[in-house]
Structures are given as structure tokens and as C-alpha cells.
Design a protein around this motif. Sequence first.
Motif, PDB file in Angstrom:
ATOM      1  N   TYR A 178       0.812 -34.921  57.455  1.00 23.96           N
ATOM      2  CA  TYR A 178       1.307 -33.641  56.955  1.00 23.96           C
ATOM      3  C   TYR A 178       1.871 -33.856  55.556  1.00 23.96           C
ATOM      4  CZ  TYR A 178       1.022 -31.528  61.590  1.00 23.96           C
ATOM      5  OH  TYR A 178       0.575 -31.017  62.785  1.00 23.96           O
ATOM      6  N   ARG A 223      16.626 -23.240  56.206  1.00 21.33           N
ATOM      7  CA  ARG A 223      17.501 -24.138  55.449  1.00 21.33           C
ATOM      8  C   ARG A 223      18.941 -23.706  55.655  1.00 21.33           C
ATOM      9  NH1 ARG A 223      16.632 -27.695  51.208  1.00 21.33           N
ATOM     10  NH2 ARG A 223      14.441 -27.030  51.153  1.00 21.33           N
ATOM     11  N   PHE A 281       4.079 -37.115  55.401  1.00 14.67           N
ATOM     12  CA  PHE A 281       4.527 -37.614  56.694  1.00 14.67           C
ATOM     13  C   PHE A 281       3.332 -37.995  57.551  1.00 14.67           C
ATOM     14  CE2 PHE A 281       8.995 -36.834  56.530  1.00 14.67           C
ATOM     15  CZ  PHE A 281       9.171 -35.684  55.778  1.00 14.67           C
ATOM     16  N   ASN A 306      10.813 -27.117  48.991  1.00 15.91           N
ATOM     17  CA  ASN A 306      11.176 -25.769  49.426  1.00 15.91           C
ATOM     18  C   ASN A 306      10.035 -25.040  50.123  1.00 15.91           C
ATOM     19  OD1 ASN A 306      13.840 -25.958  48.308  1.00 15.91           O
ATOM     20  ND2 ASN A 306      12.912 -25.667  46.293  1.00 15.91           N
ATOM     21  N   LEU A 339       5.989 -34.852  49.452  1.00 20.41           N
ATOM     22  CA  LEU A 339       6.459 -35.749  50.508  1.00 20.41           C
ATOM     23  C   LEU A 339       5.433 -35.747  51.627  1.00 20.41           C
ATOM     24  CD1 LEU A 339       8.743 -37.509  51.667  1.00 20.41           C
ATOM     25  CD2 LEU A 339       9.854 -35.415  52.452  1.00 20.41           C
ATOM     26  N   PHE A 392       3.632 -25.580  62.180  1.00 26.94           N
ATOM     27  CA  PHE A 392       5.071 -25.523  61.959  1.00 26.94           C
ATOM     28  C   PHE A 392       5.460 -24.221  61.283  1.00 26.94           C
ATOM     29  CE2 PHE A 392       6.613 -29.745  63.047  1.00 26.94           C
ATOM     30  CZ  PHE A 392       5.415 -30.417  63.200  1.00 26.94           C
ATOM     31  N   GLY A 393       6.633 -23.729  61.647  1.00 28.82           N
ATOM     32  CA  GLY A 393       7.214 -22.623  60.916  1.00 28.82           C
ATOM     33  C   GLY A 393       7.647 -23.082  59.534  1.00 28.82           C
ATOM     34  N   SER A 394       8.005 -22.129  58.713  1.00 21.84           N
ATOM     35  CA  SER A 394       8.373 -22.443  57.322  1.00 21.84           C
ATOM     36  C   SER A 394       9.769 -23.033  57.219  1.00 21.84           C
ATOM     37  CB  SER A 394       8.271 -21.194  56.455  1.00 21.84           C
ATOM     38  OG  SER A 394       9.053 -20.163  57.017  1.00 21.84           O
ATOM     39  N   GLY A 416       7.193 -25.254  53.681  1.00 17.80           N
ATOM     40  CA  GLY A 416       7.037 -25.787  55.028  1.00 17.80           C
ATOM     41  C   GLY A 416       6.103 -26.978  55.076  1.00 17.80           C
ATOM     42  N   LEU A 417       5.874 -27.420  56.282  1.00 17.91           N
ATOM     43  CA  LEU A 417       5.020 -28.568  56.531  1.00 17.91           C
ATOM     44  C   LEU A 417       3.567 -28.098  56.628  1.00 17.91           C
ATOM     45  CD1 LEU A 417       6.229 -31.365  56.894  1.00 17.91           C
ATOM     46  CD2 LEU A 417       5.935 -31.113  59.350  1.00 17.91           C
ATOM     47  N   LEU A 431      13.155 -26.545  61.990  1.00 21.06           N
ATOM     48  CA  LEU A 431      11.781 -26.059  62.068  1.00 21.06           C
ATOM     49  C   LEU A 431      11.356 -25.885  63.518  1.00 21.06           C
ATOM     50  CD1 LEU A 431      11.698 -28.664  59.732  1.00 21.06           C
ATOM     51  CD2 LEU A 431       9.671 -27.328  59.195  1.00 21.06           C
ATOM     52  N   LYS A 482       9.160 -41.773  58.531  1.00 19.35           N
ATOM     53  CA  LYS A 482      10.269 -41.380  57.669  1.00 19.35           C
ATOM     54  C   LYS A 482       9.834 -40.627  56.421  1.00 19.35           C
ATOM     55  CE  LYS A 482      10.402 -45.696  55.035  1.00 19.35           C
ATOM     56  NZ  LYS A 482      11.227 -46.821  54.565  1.00 19.35           N
ATOM     57  N   GLY A 483       8.547 -40.684  56.128  1.00 16.90           N
ATOM     58  CA  GLY A 483       8.036 -39.983  54.964  1.00 16.90           C
ATOM     59  C   GLY A 483       7.883 -40.871  53.748  1.00 16.90           C
ATOM     60  N   SER A 489      13.427 -37.603  57.545  1.00 15.42           N
ATOM     61  CA  SER A 489      12.238 -37.159  58.260  1.00 15.42           C
ATOM     62  C   SER A 489      12.596 -36.094  59.291  1.00 15.42           C
ATOM     63  CB  SER A 489      11.588 -38.359  58.945  1.00 15.42           C
ATOM     64  OG  SER A 489      10.375 -37.977  59.560  1.00 15.42           O
ATOM     65  N   GLN A 542       4.617 -32.047  52.651  1.00  8.79           N
ATOM     66  CA  GLN A 542       5.703 -31.080  52.452  1.00  8.79           C
ATOM     67  C   GLN A 542       6.003 -30.983  50.967  1.00  8.79           C
ATOM     68  OE1 GLN A 542       9.666 -32.084  54.029  1.00  8.79           O
ATOM     69  NE2 GLN A 542       9.770 -30.027  54.882  1.00  8.79           N
TER      70      GLN A 542
END
Lengths: 116, 111
Positions: free
Chosen positions: B36, A112, B90, B41, B88, A107-109, B43-44, A92, B103-104, A42, B38
Motif C-alpha cells: 500500500y 485525524r 507499507f 494527508n 510512505l 481502507f477508509g480515508s 488515505g491508504l 482508519l 513499519k513503512g 505504522s 500513503q
Amino acid sequence: SAVISQKPSRDICQRGTSLTIQCQVDSQVTMMFWYRQQPGQSLTLIATANQGSEATYESGFVIDKFPISRPNLTFSTLTVSNMSPEDSSIYLCSIRQDGELSYGYTFGSGTRLTVV
Amino acid sequence: AQSVAQPEDQVNVAEGNPLTVKCTYSVSGNPYLFWYVQYPNRGLQFLLKYITGDNLVKGSYGFEAEFNKSQTSFHLKKPSALVSDSALYFCAVGAGTALIFGKGTTLSVSS
């Protein structure tokens, strides 16, 4: 709502080096945060980036390892210092925007990061 | 301390069936609750939030969540799942200024 530009989007770094991640917002925001998302896990709050003063770090995170700058209300950087493979994560940035009756987070993208 | 729990690591559902992703919370004072999503690859993405008012909150992509104060829950629901909902998810609680995340839960929708 505000738009966040975060860069780099990904990077592969050698252990022992440092990487600085940038977060640019298209409008002024009071609250800005940095999170870490380790593989398969998470989001964990690293710190709150405070404009004009030192960041407020969460338990388990220290300034020497994750120095943060917040020179104005639209920009912040997070540096991951002296990297090890355990620092491989998605990082993030996030902002909070308050409305008249409620508030929300954007949130930003993400960045990684892979440390080899 | 504020916290949020997602008791299921994974939820599997067939396309067209209803889905529920569970979330319970522990906060002092009035909870501000968020969901949220995800995608790999990516973002949220914000789905919905409860700040105050109607206990049933409707959000993006046909999702909704019901705030239940007595059970301290904020379960995410959708009447008819799509394969494209696989991602995923959250749950998060507003704690002071920042969000604290569960934790998702991985949602897998099969065709």
C-alpha cells in the motif's frame, strides 16, 4: 470494490472527552476492522468489528477505551474514550472483501484526531 | 505469529532511476502479501498483492513486486521512479482475517 465513507475526517478534542468515528460501507461486508496510526508510525490493528457480537480486540486495546459497535453489515463505529494527548493519531476503518480466488482490503480515508 | 519487516526507514532515488523498497515476511502457511502507499494527508491506497500464482506481480502506477519464497521476500520495484512516487509505502501480510503491516518505508524521489 466497495466504497468506505469515514467521518469525521479530522477533529480536535479536549482531553477527558470522547469521540465517535463512523464508518459506512456502500455494500454488505462480513469483515470490518479498526486501525490506529500514531504519528510517524505504522498501522496497528485495534480490533475486528463483529456484526451482532462484541468486537475482538488485539493485545493492548480494551473495550472500555475503544468501544466498537457493528449493528449491521454496512456500518461500524469506534469510540475513543476519555481521551489523552497520547490518543492523537489517525484512525482508519478497513474492510475485507472475498472473491472467488482471492481477497482484498479497502481502507477508509481516516480520521485525524488531535487531543489537546 | 505472522509478521512483516521493512528494513529501510527511507529510500532515496533520483528520478528516472529504478527503485526497490524491501519487505520480508514471516508467516505460517501460504503468505498473502500486499503493498500500500500513503500520500501525505491522504488515505491508504492499494498497489498490488500476491495471493498465489506468478511470482512477479504487477500493480498500479507501474509498480511491481516479486515474491521470493526461499528468501521470504516481497520487494516492491519500479523501473523508472517519478518525483510523484514520493510517499510512505507499507508492506502487509494477511494474517488470519486482518492485515498486519510493516513499519513503512518513506520513498523520496529527487528531480
